[in-house]
Design a protein around this motif. Structure first.
Motif: not given
Length: 693
Positions: A244, A246-247, A283-286, A415
């Motif tokens: 998961a 995080r934005m 975005a909500d992916r790394r 990220d």
């Protein structure tokens, strides 16, 4: 777990016939520790024994197989003479010549009156045909056991060729029956053999043309290896994507302050790269992105904007550099901009100890530090962030895929942005960074002047020194990079020390010296003296290759430029041309140049486009050397040669994506076969991201 079908191939070399512990060690040095490594060690030539003339028709200097009768043994007259065995057929006489051989052994090998088959290189000597130490001697009734086409392998000293061939044969006998992992229609279109058949053909070439890397068997094997590489990267990428994210979308307030403090506007390609980075972070992916930019294309500013975007959301950012000099230099470059934005920052390297270090760690844990800049010391156990949101890694080719995976552990859904100033050819980007998205900076910031590059023969050294003296008198500063002597820092150091002494004789004590053997603090002190203008000339080994920033330095001398790779010359040249004044790079070369070295110097003289230079470097030197694979995190291929098989790489990538998208756990029939392929090519780390089954 490695599939049981592959167990025989991962036997140690010492268990193969002919290889005891001593010879197995030599073979291991040549190929690797397991039986499977012998399969990847392909022949580089053949000896063809099919030519079977009569004695009178045998041409000088050719490998021939002759059927003869043994007529006479002629022992040597003394220790310096050879033992001769005279043989005949109906057309003439052949002498077999042996040095230092025992008579009783030869009498058993070649019994008088017997008809024998002998094979080896024949030569005419004073009207008589001779064969020195025949490669093969056997009775006529065993003719069909003669290996008529014999593969020749790359060798190492002390390991007999026969022993290696026997071990390879044994390894080929261990090949299991494996399910086909390649796509059926594609395989048919290429007219390629199956995997086991391809290996047997590659190791038993019948003609010279079968040694060609473009032959069907070799292309098939190269594709297998590229497919394993691409599936592994696709799985790692998918694993990263599954975690998961995080934005992180800041409001832009800190970035606006930093941009206002910049003396120039961002280039179009900087803005394009930032748009991609901010989209990833929001975005909500790394994010896992590679930022490629030539020397001086402004990567550091792009990295800063990514860090500030995280800080605007209340998270922290980290910037990691491969060396202490680079880390401190990034801090110097970014400090005024971070201060202008009102963001707390600190530097942490292996040199920071005791109370100072403890204070930084305390501020970091409390969230008082928004941006931490440092070396890999950032990833030591006791370094705890309050909330790490983004990590920027500089000079990625010093860190492999494993470090990228470790990184994520320092925070919650971190990220990752990776930067490199070594422009990487597209094919290598695919093989090494296929797990990442890629942004490229292709423009130089406004105000950067082109660097004049000149090649000068080494015998004009005095003129070069006189020219530098004139430049220094006008207020310029100069780098003088000493040659790579060999893989030995000791010898490099001797060359640098000698050049330093020579230049001091002319310039006095305003000449400094830096090299890899110096303590970090001493190196930094000399660099600082050069940056501040207390030194006019800096003599260095290649430690200054990456990232050193002294805008006042406008002259770069590279001694024995022919010994450096193109990418390295380009990196070194990029140390000048960073200020407003015009800059020059002098490439001193040994006039006795090889054709490749001549090509390299011509390329570097004619272009400053790092991406073009990288492609040319790949063409001239091959993938293994372009980034010095040893420390580059680049995969080294055994069967695929990217210059020859580069066209197969995009196909392998598309195929890999298709496989992983259709069957993410590799549990279907083709998926299971591909799983075996991963283990076969020892991409176990990627295979372990799958659920077992």
């Amino acid at each position: 777990m490695r599939p049981a079908a592959l167990f025989p191939l991962f036997r140690p070399l010492a268990s193969l016939p002919g290889l005891g512990p001593k010879l197995a060690k030599l073979a291991e040095k040549l190929t690797g520790p397991h039986a499977v490594d012998l399969l990847w060690h392909l022949p580089c030539g053949i000896i063809d024994r099919r030519f079977q003339p009569k004695i009178a028709q045998a041409p000088h200097g050719r490998v021939a197989t002759l059927t003869v009768r043994v007529d006479q043994h002629v022992p040597p007259l003394g220790p310096r003479y050879p033992y001769k065995v005279r043989c005949t057929d109906e057309t003439g006489v052949l002498e077999l010549i042996y040095f230092h051989a025992r008579a009783d052994w030869l009498e058993r090998l070649l019994p008088l009156g017997r008809t024998m088959v002998v094979s080896g290189t024949v030569e005419w000597f004073q009207e008589t045909l001779q064969m020195n130490h025949p490669d093969a001697v056997l009775p006529e009734d065993q003719r069909d056991t003669l290996e008529v086409v014999e593969p020749v392998y790359p060798m190492t000293a002390g390991l007999p060729a026969k022993t290696l061939r026997r071990a390879v044969k044994a390894a080929l006998d261990l090949i299991p029956d494996l399910p086909e992992w390649q796509d059926g229609p594609w395989l048919a279109r290429q007219s390629w053999p199956g995997w086991a058949d391809a290996l047997r053909r590659a190791h038993n070439p019948d003609t010279e043309s079968e040694l060609d890397p473009l032959s069907p068997a070799r292309r098939r094997l190269a594709y297998d290896e590229l497919l394993a590489n691409q599936v592994a990267l696709a799985l790692v990428r998918r694993q990263q994507r599954k975690l998961a994210g995080r934005m992180l979308a800041g409001d832009g307030r800190l970035r606006a302050k930093a941009l206002a403090a910049l003396p120039f506007r961002l280039t179009g390609s900087q803005e394009g790269a930032l748009a991609e980075i901010f989209a990833d972070m929001g975005a909500d992916r790394r994010m896992l992105r590679l930022l490629q930019g030539d020397v001086g294309s402004g990567k550091t500013v792009v990295a800063l904007m990514a860090l500030l975007n995280a800080v605007e959301t209340g998270a922290q950012g980290a910037l990691m550099a491969p060396t202490e000099i680079l880390a401190r230099q990034h801090a110097e470059t970014l400090a005024p901009l971070l201060d202008a934005a009102g963001v707390g920052w600190a530097v942490l390297t292996g040199r920071d100890k005791g109370k100072a270090r403890a204070a930084v760690l305390e501020r970091l844990a409390s969230g008082d530090i928004g941006v931490l800049i440092g070396t890999h010391a950032l990833f030591q156990e006791d370094v705890g962030f309050h909330d790490l949101g983004v990590a920027v890694i500089d000079e990625q080719h010093r860190f492999g895929v494993h470090q990228r995976l470790q990184l994520s552990a320092k925070g919650r859904a971190v990220d990752v942005l990776v930067m490199t100033a070594t422009p990487i050819p597209r094919t290598l980007t695919l093989t090494a960074y296929g797990d990442m998205d890629v942004s490229r900076l292709t423009e130089k910031p406004a105000g950067r002047k082109p660097i004049q590059t000149v090649t000068v023969a080494l015998d004009r050294l005095e003129e070069v020194v006189a020219g530098i003296r004139r430049k220094v008198a006008e207020g310029a500063r100069a780098y003088w990079v000493c040659p790579l002597v060999e893989e030995s820092e000791q010898v490099d150091l001797a060359a640098a020390t000698e050049r330093h002494a020579f230049l001091r004789a002319g310039f006095g004590d305003r000449v400094g010296l830096v090299h890899g053997k110096m303590k970090a603090a001493d190196k930094d002190a000399v660099m600082a003296a050069f940056a501040e203008g207390r030194l006019d000339v800096l003599v260095a080994t290649t430690v200054i290759e990456v990232g050193v920033n002294v805008p006042e330095a406008t002259v770069m001398v590279i001694e024995h430029a022919e010994r450096f790779g193109l990418a390295q010359l380009h990196q070194l040249r990029g140390r000048v041309g960073r200020g407003a004044a015009a800059s020059t790079c002098l490439l001193l070369f040994d006039p006795h140049l090889t054709e490749t070295a001549r090509q390299r110097l011509k390329t570097i003289r004619e272009t400053e486009d790092g991406f073009l230079i990288a492609e040319e470097d790949l063409r001239l030197r091959g993938a293994g050397e372009v980034l010095g694979t040893r420390q580059s995190g680049l995969p080294s291929f055994r069967l695929a040669d990217l210059e020859v098989h580069g066209d197969l790489l995009p196909v392998a990538r598309d195929d890999a994506q298709l496989i992983v998208n259709k069957d993410p756990e590799l549990s279907g029939p083709r998926g299971q076969a591909v799983r075996t392929l991963l283990y076969l090519f020892e991409r176990d780390a990627a295979a372990r991201t799958l659920r077992s089954g």
